[in-house]
Design a protein around this motif. Structure first.
Motif, PDB file in Angstrom:
ATOM      1  N   MET A 167      14.593 -72.113  21.211  1.00 17.46           N
ATOM      2  CA  MET A 167      14.301 -70.714  21.524  1.00 17.46           C
ATOM      3  C   MET A 167      14.541 -69.834  20.305  1.00 17.46           C
ATOM      4  O   MET A 167      14.764 -68.643  20.427  1.00 17.46           O
ATOM      5  CB  MET A 167      15.185 -70.246  22.679  1.00 17.46           C
ATOM      6  CG  MET A 167      14.872 -70.902  23.999  1.00 17.46           C
ATOM      7  SD  MET A 167      13.330 -70.354  24.693  1.00 17.46           S
ATOM      8  CE  MET A 167      13.688 -68.664  25.088  1.00 17.46           C
ATOM      9  N   ARG A 182      12.940 -77.468  24.201  1.00 18.45           N
ATOM     10  CA  ARG A 182      12.281 -76.756  23.103  1.00 18.45           C
ATOM     11  C   ARG A 182      13.221 -75.675  22.589  1.00 18.45           C
ATOM     12  O   ARG A 182      13.904 -75.019  23.349  1.00 18.45           O
ATOM     13  CB  ARG A 182      10.997 -76.102  23.600  1.00 18.45           C
ATOM     14  CG  ARG A 182       9.937 -77.098  23.910  1.00 18.45           C
ATOM     15  CD  ARG A 182       8.603 -76.394  24.160  1.00 18.45           C
ATOM     16  NE  ARG A 182       7.648 -77.367  24.626  1.00 18.45           N
ATOM     17  CZ  ARG A 182       7.097 -77.362  25.829  1.00 18.45           C
ATOM     18  NH1 ARG A 182       7.372 -76.402  26.675  1.00 18.45           N
ATOM     19  NH2 ARG A 182       6.265 -78.293  26.172  1.00 18.45           N
ATOM     20  N   CYS A 207       5.971 -69.947  20.222  1.00 22.77           N
ATOM     21  CA  CYS A 207       7.256 -70.041  19.530  1.00 22.77           C
ATOM     22  C   CYS A 207       7.135 -71.150  18.484  1.00 22.77           C
ATOM     23  O   CYS A 207       6.412 -72.114  18.679  1.00 22.77           O
ATOM     24  CB  CYS A 207       8.362 -70.365  20.516  1.00 22.77           C
ATOM     25  SG  CYS A 207       8.495 -69.173  21.858  1.00 22.77           S
ATOM     26  N   VAL A 265       6.670 -66.794  27.605  1.00 24.78           N
ATOM     27  CA  VAL A 265       7.884 -67.605  27.484  1.00 24.78           C
ATOM     28  C   VAL A 265       8.251 -68.262  28.809  1.00 24.78           C
ATOM     29  O   VAL A 265       8.495 -69.461  28.874  1.00 24.78           O
ATOM     30  CB  VAL A 265       9.053 -66.759  26.946  1.00 24.78           C
ATOM     31  CG1 VAL A 265      10.328 -67.588  26.856  1.00 24.78           C
ATOM     32  CG2 VAL A 265       8.710 -66.173  25.586  1.00 24.78           C
ATOM     33  N   TYR A 266       8.276 -67.483  29.905  1.00 25.34           N
ATOM     34  CA  TYR A 266       8.772 -67.980  31.190  1.00 25.34           C
ATOM     35  C   TYR A 266       7.714 -68.081  32.289  1.00 25.34           C
ATOM     36  O   TYR A 266       8.031 -68.475  33.405  1.00 25.34           O
ATOM     37  CB  TYR A 266       9.907 -67.090  31.689  1.00 25.34           C
ATOM     38  CG  TYR A 266      11.107 -67.087  30.789  1.00 25.34           C
ATOM     39  CD1 TYR A 266      11.847 -68.240  30.581  1.00 25.34           C
ATOM     40  CD2 TYR A 266      11.502 -65.928  30.127  1.00 25.34           C
ATOM     41  CE1 TYR A 266      12.947 -68.239  29.746  1.00 25.34           C
ATOM     42  CE2 TYR A 266      12.598 -65.922  29.296  1.00 25.34           C
ATOM     43  CZ  TYR A 266      13.322 -67.072  29.115  1.00 25.34           C
ATOM     44  OH  TYR A 266      14.403 -67.077  28.286  1.00 25.34           O
ATOM     45  N   TRP A 325       6.160 -71.132  27.318  1.00 27.78           N
ATOM     46  CA  TRP A 325       6.851 -72.030  26.389  1.00 27.78           C
ATOM     47  C   TRP A 325       7.939 -72.849  27.070  1.00 27.78           C
ATOM     48  O   TRP A 325       8.085 -74.041  26.819  1.00 27.78           O
ATOM     49  CB  TRP A 325       7.458 -71.185  25.272  1.00 27.78           C
ATOM     50  CG  TRP A 325       8.214 -71.939  24.242  1.00 27.78           C
ATOM     51  CD1 TRP A 325       9.565 -71.960  24.088  1.00 27.78           C
ATOM     52  CD2 TRP A 325       7.682 -72.771  23.212  1.00 27.78           C
ATOM     53  NE1 TRP A 325       9.908 -72.756  23.035  1.00 27.78           N
ATOM     54  CE2 TRP A 325       8.767 -73.262  22.475  1.00 27.78           C
ATOM     55  CE3 TRP A 325       6.408 -73.151  22.851  1.00 27.78           C
ATOM     56  CZ2 TRP A 325       8.613 -74.110  21.391  1.00 27.78           C
ATOM     57  CZ3 TRP A 325       6.252 -73.986  21.767  1.00 27.78           C
ATOM     58  CH2 TRP A 325       7.347 -74.462  21.048  1.00 27.78           C
ATOM     59  N   CYS A 326       8.695 -72.244  27.956  1.00 29.28           N
ATOM     60  CA  CYS A 326       9.818 -72.940  28.597  1.00 29.28           C
ATOM     61  C   CYS A 326       9.431 -73.688  29.863  1.00 29.28           C
ATOM     62  O   CYS A 326      10.226 -74.481  30.363  1.00 29.28           O
ATOM     63  CB  CYS A 326      10.919 -71.941  28.943  1.00 29.28           C
ATOM     64  SG  CYS A 326      11.737 -71.253  27.509  1.00 29.28           S
ATOM     65  N   CYS A 379      12.417 -66.651  19.812  1.00 31.36           N
ATOM     66  CA  CYS A 379      11.442 -66.793  20.882  1.00 31.36           C
ATOM     67  C   CYS A 379      11.946 -66.118  22.155  1.00 31.36           C
ATOM     68  O   CYS A 379      12.075 -66.740  23.193  1.00 31.36           O
ATOM     69  CB  CYS A 379      11.163 -68.268  21.141  1.00 31.36           C
ATOM     70  SG  CYS A 379       9.814 -68.516  22.299  1.00 31.36           S
ATOM     71  N   HIS A 380      12.275 -64.861  22.053  1.00 27.93           N
ATOM     72  CA  HIS A 380      12.729 -64.112  23.219  1.00 27.93           C
ATOM     73  C   HIS A 380      11.636 -63.135  23.620  1.00 27.93           C
ATOM     74  O   HIS A 380      11.000 -62.529  22.770  1.00 27.93           O
ATOM     75  CB  HIS A 380      14.023 -63.350  22.900  1.00 27.93           C
ATOM     76  CG  HIS A 380      15.104 -64.259  22.405  1.00 27.93           C
ATOM     77  ND1 HIS A 380      15.777 -65.109  23.233  1.00 27.93           N
ATOM     78  CD2 HIS A 380      15.583 -64.482  21.169  1.00 27.93           C
ATOM     79  CE1 HIS A 380      16.658 -65.795  22.532  1.00 27.93           C
ATOM     80  NE2 HIS A 380      16.554 -65.437  21.267  1.00 27.93           N
TER      81      HIS A 380
END
Length: 90
Positions: A14, A12, A62, A40-41, A46-47, A17-18
């Motif tokens: 980024m 995906r 994101c 995110v994590y 998301w990841c 998207c941080h």
């Protein structure tokens, strides 16, 4: 995948998207993004998750801002073409 070969799995993007915090919750001063570290994590981030959590308004955490990716969680690949450059042969 071997060097020079296509990836076995598309990741995906980024793009913008941080996370705005570190893992311990410390604010990140160099970003304007609204995503938290967990969005995110985290386990449903998301990841990390196959189907990540959505925002409260129903949108993705994101977005897909890259040509060739679309749909929920950027799972669909598309091909972008210019109609005026088609020679009429397929």
């Amino acid at each position: 995948a071997a060097p020079g070969a296509r990836p076995l799995q598309q990741g995906r993007p980024m793009y913008w998207c941080h996370p705005n915090t570190t893992k311990d919750g410390t604010p990140v001063k160099w970003t304007w993004n609204q995503q938290t570290y967990d969005q995110v994590y985290g386990p449903q981030g998301w990841c990390m998750a196959d189907s990540p959590e959505r925002r409260r308004d129903g949108g993705q955490v994101c977005e897909c801002h890259l040509d060739g990716l679309a749909g929920p969680n950027c799972v669909f690949t598309t091909e972008t073409v210019c109609m005026n450059q088609c020679g009429g042969h397929g």
